[in-house]
Scaffold this active site. Structure first.
Site, PDB file in Angstrom:
ATOM      1  N   ASP A  13       0.808  -1.219   0.000  1.00  0.00           N
ATOM      2  CA  ASP A  13       0.000   0.000   0.000  1.00  0.00           C
ATOM      3  C   ASP A  13       0.839   1.266   0.000  1.00  0.00           C
ATOM      4  O   ASP A  13       0.451   2.286   0.563  1.00  0.00           O
ATOM      5  CB  ASP A  13      -0.961   0.022   1.209  1.00  0.00           C
ATOM      6  CG  ASP A  13      -1.773  -1.252   1.312  1.00  0.00           C
ATOM      7  OD1 ASP A  13      -2.247  -1.706   0.264  1.00  0.00           O
ATOM      8  OD2 ASP A  13      -1.910  -1.789   2.420  1.00  0.00           O
ATOM      9  N   LYS A  16       2.271   2.501  -5.061  1.00  0.00           N
ATOM     10  CA  LYS A  16       3.071   2.178  -6.255  1.00  0.00           C
ATOM     11  C   LYS A  16       2.278   2.427  -7.530  1.00  0.00           C
ATOM     12  O   LYS A  16       2.836   2.829  -8.543  1.00  0.00           O
ATOM     13  CB  LYS A  16       3.495   0.697  -6.221  1.00  0.00           C
ATOM     14  CG  LYS A  16       4.366   0.328  -5.045  1.00  0.00           C
ATOM     15  CD  LYS A  16       4.631  -1.159  -4.988  1.00  0.00           C
ATOM     16  CE  LYS A  16       3.419  -1.991  -4.598  1.00  0.00           C
ATOM     17  NZ  LYS A  16       2.906  -1.809  -3.247  1.00  0.00           N
ATOM     18  N   GLY A  40      -4.367  -4.106  -4.483  1.00  0.00           N
ATOM     19  CA  GLY A  40      -5.345  -3.122  -4.917  1.00  0.00           C
ATOM     20  C   GLY A  40      -4.600  -1.851  -5.246  1.00  0.00           C
ATOM     21  O   GLY A  40      -3.969  -1.260  -4.384  1.00  0.00           O
ATOM     22  N   HIS A  41      -4.600  -1.490  -6.511  1.00  0.00           N
ATOM     23  CA  HIS A  41      -3.909  -0.264  -6.909  1.00  0.00           C
ATOM     24  C   HIS A  41      -4.944   0.795  -7.245  1.00  0.00           C
ATOM     25  O   HIS A  41      -5.817   0.569  -8.068  1.00  0.00           O
ATOM     26  CB  HIS A  41      -3.029  -0.525  -8.138  1.00  0.00           C
ATOM     27  CG  HIS A  41      -1.790  -1.306  -7.807  1.00  0.00           C
ATOM     28  ND1 HIS A  41      -0.909  -1.751  -8.761  1.00  0.00           N
ATOM     29  CD2 HIS A  41      -1.286  -1.677  -6.622  1.00  0.00           C
ATOM     30  CE1 HIS A  41       0.079  -2.384  -8.157  1.00  0.00           C
ATOM     31  NE2 HIS A  41      -0.122  -2.358  -6.862  1.00  0.00           N
ATOM     32  N   GLN A 225       2.125  -5.601  -3.488  1.00  0.00           N
ATOM     33  CA  GLN A 225       2.459  -5.701  -2.054  1.00  0.00           C
ATOM     34  C   GLN A 225       3.818  -5.041  -1.792  1.00  0.00           C
ATOM     35  O   GLN A 225       4.314  -4.330  -2.653  1.00  0.00           O
ATOM     36  CB  GLN A 225       2.473  -7.167  -1.572  1.00  0.00           C
ATOM     37  CG  GLN A 225       1.104  -7.825  -1.488  1.00  0.00           C
ATOM     38  CD  GLN A 225       0.671  -8.468  -2.785  1.00  0.00           C
ATOM     39  OE1 GLN A 225       1.444  -9.107  -3.459  1.00  0.00           O
ATOM     40  NE2 GLN A 225      -0.581  -8.306  -3.132  1.00  0.00           N
TER      41      GLN A 225
END
Ligand code: IMP
Length: 429
Positions: A13, A16, A40-41, A225
């Site tokens: 988180d 990125k 989750g981006h 991650q």
């Protein structure tokens, strides 16, 4: 530019996705190579918020090819939702998404197993997985006999494979006390439907990447991650099931180390963690809550509140070495703006001794006390700053100290979620 990788240096988180989205226009290809729908981006473009789980953030730049490489574990209904939401907003996907036929597929039994096993405690604490079936899918990959890859779903024995795995998994799940009713035929039908819908995107990506590299294309690797969640080098067993540190790029993508020319390490100006496991600089007080509120620190995938704490230079020094990081992107600087004082963890104390190195065993990490250095806060809104020189002196001092402690320059600073709110200190990026 050429061949660059972007790696998370903490427990995930680190934002990125935003960095990858910004850099993408300078690349021909963006590659996701490990993890799955646990990631989750979030990418914000104007008033549009895109939430991606498998598809590289490069998809928002037309003309960039996005690859989901063999090391990823794929959840078909989730990636189809991502594809649909991009198509609905006019983002072309067909021409620029390629999913390796070697990726392993997450099936309903993996999700049921994740749920059943996650309830078990390790040393009195739950790993707190994202319940997306990631661990069980990787476990079957390494176990080999009961694994199905995307390419297998187009073969004549797919139905038979599903039937034999379901027979075994049903026995296993009932022993674990889970009464999930797995219907082999229904799963076969459902997943055959997904396979058909995914067919236009399925590709051989390994030779494609080698050909591209040999032709001099610019390639960006997007880590999912963070390094401290790496299965081999992170805070085991409170980790994810893939190599999420810099060492994972090659295994997951099939591209050997000799090609990687530059590594950008992404870290928040503080630290967060979701799920269980030790976190030496964690704040259990009002300051931690303030960071959580200001940074909107709630999981993209699960919505869980993230644990928040000070920047840990011991941990980041370790992950910088692990990833061969050249420079840092420091994210969420704006979140610290209103604090009167800011701490940085410069070393740990373990059994009365000062240590500078990140311990390898989780029990030691539980015992360490962070040795903190206090810097004055800048107490000025920095969300409109666009040049390093325009930061208040306190913020500049903080960035300099982080760079000094970690041993790498700060190349990028982010002061808010929007693309515009990013400062590139290194113009070669
Ligand atoms: P899993 O990856 O779902 O097996 O979860 C294992 C651990 O990794 C848990 O502590 C999760 O909260 C954490 N984790 C997995 N994916 C992410 C991510 O994308 N960001 C932050 N933490 C993650």
């Amino acid at each position: 530019m050429a061949v660059t990788s972007v790696i998370g240096l903490q427990w995930g988180d680190e934002a990125k996705g935003k960095i990858v989205d910004l850099l993408t226009s300078r690349f021909d290809i963006v590659v996701r190579y490990q993890g799955g729908a646990n990631a989750g981006h979030t990418v914000v473009v104007g008033d549009q918020v895109y939430k991606l789980h498998h598809i590289p953030s490069g998809i928002l730049n037309r003309g960039v090819v996005n690859i989901v490489a063999p090391g990823v574990v794929l959840n078909p209904p989730t990636i189809l939702k991502e594809i649909d939401s991009l198509l609905e907003r006019g983002i072309p996907v067909a021409e620029n998404l390629k999913i390796s036929d070697r990726v392993h597929v997450v099936f309903p039994w993996h999700i049921a197993e994740d749920r059943a096993i996650n309830a078990a405690l390790v040393g009195g604490e739950s790993i707190g997985t994202t319940l997306r079936g990631i661990g069980p899918c990787y476990r079957d990959k390494y176990g080999r006999s009961n694994a199905i890859r995307l390419g297998d779903m187009y073969r004549p024995d797919f139905r038979e494979k599903v039937a034999s795995i379901v027979a075994l998994k049903s026995r296993l799940l009932s022993q674990l006390g889970d009464n999930e009713d797995l219907d082999a035929e229904a799963i076969y039908e459902e997943f055959s439907g997904y396979a058909e819908r995914l067919r236009p995107y399925v590709a051989e990506t390994t030779h494609y990447l080698h050909d591209a590299l040999e032709a001099g294309k610019n390639v960006l690797f997007e880590g999912a991650q963070g390094s401290l969640l790496d299965i081999d080098h992170g805070t085991f067993p409170f980790v994810t099931s893939s190599n999420s540190s810099g060492v994972g790029v090659c295994g997951g993508s099939g591209v050997p180390p000799r090609w990687i020319q530059r590594v950008l390490g992404v870290a928040k100006a503080y630290t967060t963690r979701v799920g269980g496991g030790p976190f030496p600089t964690e704040l259990h007080d009002e300051t931690g809550q303030r960071i959580r509120d200001l940074g909107r620190e709630y999981g993209t995938t699960t919505g869980r509140p993230r644990r928040c704490g000070w920047f840990d230079a011991v941990a980041v020094r370790y992950t910088v070495r692990l990833g061969g990081v050249d420079g840092l992107a420091i994210m969420m600087m704006d979140v610290l703006s209103h604090l009167p004082e800011i701490n940085i963890c410069v070393a740990y104390e373990l059994n009365g001794q000062r240590i500078d190195r990140f311990p390898g065993h989780v029990d030691d990490l539980r015992l360490v006390k962070p040795i903190l250095e206090t810097l004055p806060g800048w107490q000025t809104d920095v969300s409109q700053v666009r040049r390093i020189e325009d930061f208040p002196a306190g913020a500049r001092r903080y960035l300099d100290r982080v760079a000094e402690l970690v041993g790498r320059p700060v190349d990028v600073v982010s002061v808010g979620p929007d693309r515009e709110q990013t400062i590139f200190a290194d113009s070669t990026l």
